[in-house]
Design an enzyme around this catalytic site. Structure first.
Site, PDB file in Angstrom:
ATOM      1  N   ASN A   7       0.879  -1.172   0.000  1.00  0.00           N
ATOM      2  CA  ASN A   7       0.000   0.000   0.000  1.00  0.00           C
ATOM      3  C   ASN A   7       0.913   1.218   0.000  1.00  0.00           C
ATOM      4  OD1 ASN A   7      -1.799   2.067   0.440  1.00  0.00           O
ATOM      5  ND2 ASN A   7      -2.762   1.176   2.234  1.00  0.00           N
ATOM      6  N   ARG A  95      -2.588  -2.119  -3.457  1.00  0.00           N
ATOM      7  CA  ARG A  95      -3.807  -1.350  -3.232  1.00  0.00           C
ATOM      8  C   ARG A  95      -3.766  -0.118  -4.134  1.00  0.00           C
ATOM      9  NH1 ARG A  95      -5.170   3.318   0.900  1.00  0.00           N
ATOM     10  NH2 ARG A  95      -7.435   3.365   0.704  1.00  0.00           N
ATOM     11  N   HIS A 184     -13.293   2.252   0.276  1.00  0.00           N
ATOM     12  CA  HIS A 184     -13.226   1.191   1.296  1.00  0.00           C
ATOM     13  C   HIS A 184     -13.797  -0.128   0.760  1.00  0.00           C
ATOM     14  CE1 HIS A 184     -13.534   4.576   4.561  1.00  0.00           C
ATOM     15  NE2 HIS A 184     -12.278   4.362   4.208  1.00  0.00           N
ATOM     16  N   ARG A 245     -13.306  14.754   8.413  1.00  0.00           N
ATOM     17  CA  ARG A 245     -14.103  15.067   7.226  1.00  0.00           C
ATOM     18  C   ARG A 245     -15.560  15.286   7.616  1.00  0.00           C
ATOM     19  NH1 ARG A 245     -11.653   9.992   4.227  1.00  0.00           N
ATOM     20  NH2 ARG A 245      -9.564  10.752   3.775  1.00  0.00           N
ATOM     21  N   GLU A 388      -7.745  -5.874   5.327  1.00  0.00           N
ATOM     22  CA  GLU A 388      -7.632  -5.481   3.923  1.00  0.00           C
ATOM     23  C   GLU A 388      -6.433  -6.116   3.242  1.00  0.00           C
ATOM     24  OE1 GLU A 388      -9.032  -1.329   2.971  1.00  0.00           O
ATOM     25  OE2 GLU A 388      -8.782  -1.097   5.125  1.00  0.00           O
TER      26      GLU A 388
END
Length: 405
Positions: A7, A95, A184, A245, A388
């Site tokens: 990643n 990723r 996601h 956010r 993940e």
């Protein structure tokens, strides 16, 4: 069957080596502060639980290539490494944040695939270039190995137009691909598969609401195993209240702030992404700190918790309406897996919809996938840790094996 999962960020590389014969982690680590005067390479080795050990190297890391070579040096170290040579890695999974409409599934990386990822840079200007850095470096170092791109957006490409289109002039979609993409996806896909296993039925027969709550938050409605709606939009800003956010706001807010506060678009964008959400409401974005402050009488911390969990509950209700029949609600990621208060308040008042949380099960923390609803709950509720890296490795196996799960 050792797979390397990468990643790659703008100044970091997260990595993990997984033995796919047992799906066990052999090593995991992080290269950080790439391009700065002082960098750091950290690796934890897991050849056996009794022999877990960590290696940390402090050094200047000029670029992603230098960082990846430092990782390889640690992985092949004679004393503590887990491989003797690069050829022991069978494949590499990357990723990639944004695949746009080009990719509905993970894919073997080719020059054409790289061009498509580059073409989608305007949709993810901070992430896709960094993901490409990791891909190019890995292809240079691990010459000839199969390398697979796993896209955050791919799982949501099954959404119908009624869910992914914004009510804007249609030319913006035709010409610029302005639409909801969702993110996601790797996490939502993984926990959905685990939930189906726990339910004892094929994923293709499951209707689920998966709730990924961390510093970034998203929710997905899954019908018969595929994503049909999700809370994140064209960017990771829409939807739920997150750490920094805002989630959903009135689009006219931008004009108001420009006219009345003198803010330009760059300042507004920075505020919505980095200074809003939980942090904007109470000055804190770590839920543990928020709970502590609220317990001490901080009214704004309590308000931030209430705003976030109300938004969660609102989306759960909306997605129940989308699906009609819901087999289970799944909580995952840092907050979703570890915060019983957030889970309970997010489900408060949903008993009439068949959701009956078991308070004792909800408070019990095991670190394992588990059911936290009452036995008579029509809609079952699960906590399922996301993974993940393993999800990416499984996608690599599917692509190399030529079979779609």
């Amino acid at each position: 069957m050792k797979y390397l999962v990468i990643n790659s960020g703008s100044s970091s590389i997260k990595y993990q080596v997984i033995d796919m014969t047992t799906e066990s982690v052999l090593a995991t680590g992080l290269v950080e502060r790439i391009g700065e005067a002082s960098g750091r390479v950290q690796t934890t080795f897991y050849p056996g639980t009794a022999r877990e050990r960590e290696s940390v190297v402090e050094q200047a890391i000029a670029d992603h290539g230098s960082g990846m070579r430092s990782v390889l040096a640690l992985l092949t170290d004679q004393e503590q490494g887990i491989i003797t040579q690069p050829s022991e890695i069978a494949a590499i999974g990357h990723r990639v944040v944004h695949g746009g409409e080009d990719f509905q599934a993970s894919t073997l990386i080719t020059p054409v695939v790289i061009q498509a990822i580059e073409r989608n840079i305007p949709l993810a200007p901070l992430h896709n270039p960094a993901n490409l850095d990791g891909i190019r470096v890995a292809m240079e170092i691990f010459t000839g190995l199969p390398q697979v791109a796993v896209f955050d957006t791919a799982f949501h490409q099954t959404m119908p137009p009624r869910a992914f289109l914004y009510a804007l002039p249609y030319a913006l979609y035709e010409q610029d691909r302005v639409r909801r993409y969702g993110f996601h996806g790797t996490s939502h896909r993984f926990v959905a598969g685990e939930c189906a296993r726990l339910l004892g039925k094929p994923l293709s027969q499951c209707n689920l609401i998966t709730v990924h709550l961390g510093n970034g938050c998203s929710m997905t409605a899954i019908e018969n195993g595929v994503s049909v709606d999700t809370s994140l939009g064209m960017t990771p800003l829409e939807g739920l209240v997150m750490g920094t956010r805002s989630g959903d706001v009135d689009p006219a807010l931008h004009l108001f702030l420009q006219q009345h506060k003198g803010m330009d678009l760059a300042a507004i964008d920075a505020m919505l992404n980095k200074e809003s959400g939980l942090k904007g409401l109470c000055g804190l974005n770590d839920m543990r700190d928020i709970h502590k402050a609220a317990a001490g009488g901080d009214e704004r911390a309590a308000l931030a918790l209430a705003v976030q969990t109300y938004r969660n509950r609102k989306y759960i209700g909306a997605f129940m309406a989308v699906l009609g029949r819901v087999d289970a609600i799944v909580f995952t990621a840092g907050i979703g897996e570890n915060d019983p208060v957030v889970r309970a308040e997010s489900l408060e008042g949903l008993e009439a919809f068949g959701v009956r949380l078991d308070p004792d099960r909800n408070r019990r923390h095991t670190g394992e996938a588990r059911c936290i609803s009452q036995e008579d709950s029509r809609v079952r509720v699960f906590v399922i840790p996301t993974n993940e890296e393993l999800a990416i490795a499984r996608e690599v196996a599917v692509v190399i094996g030529g079979k779609r799960r």
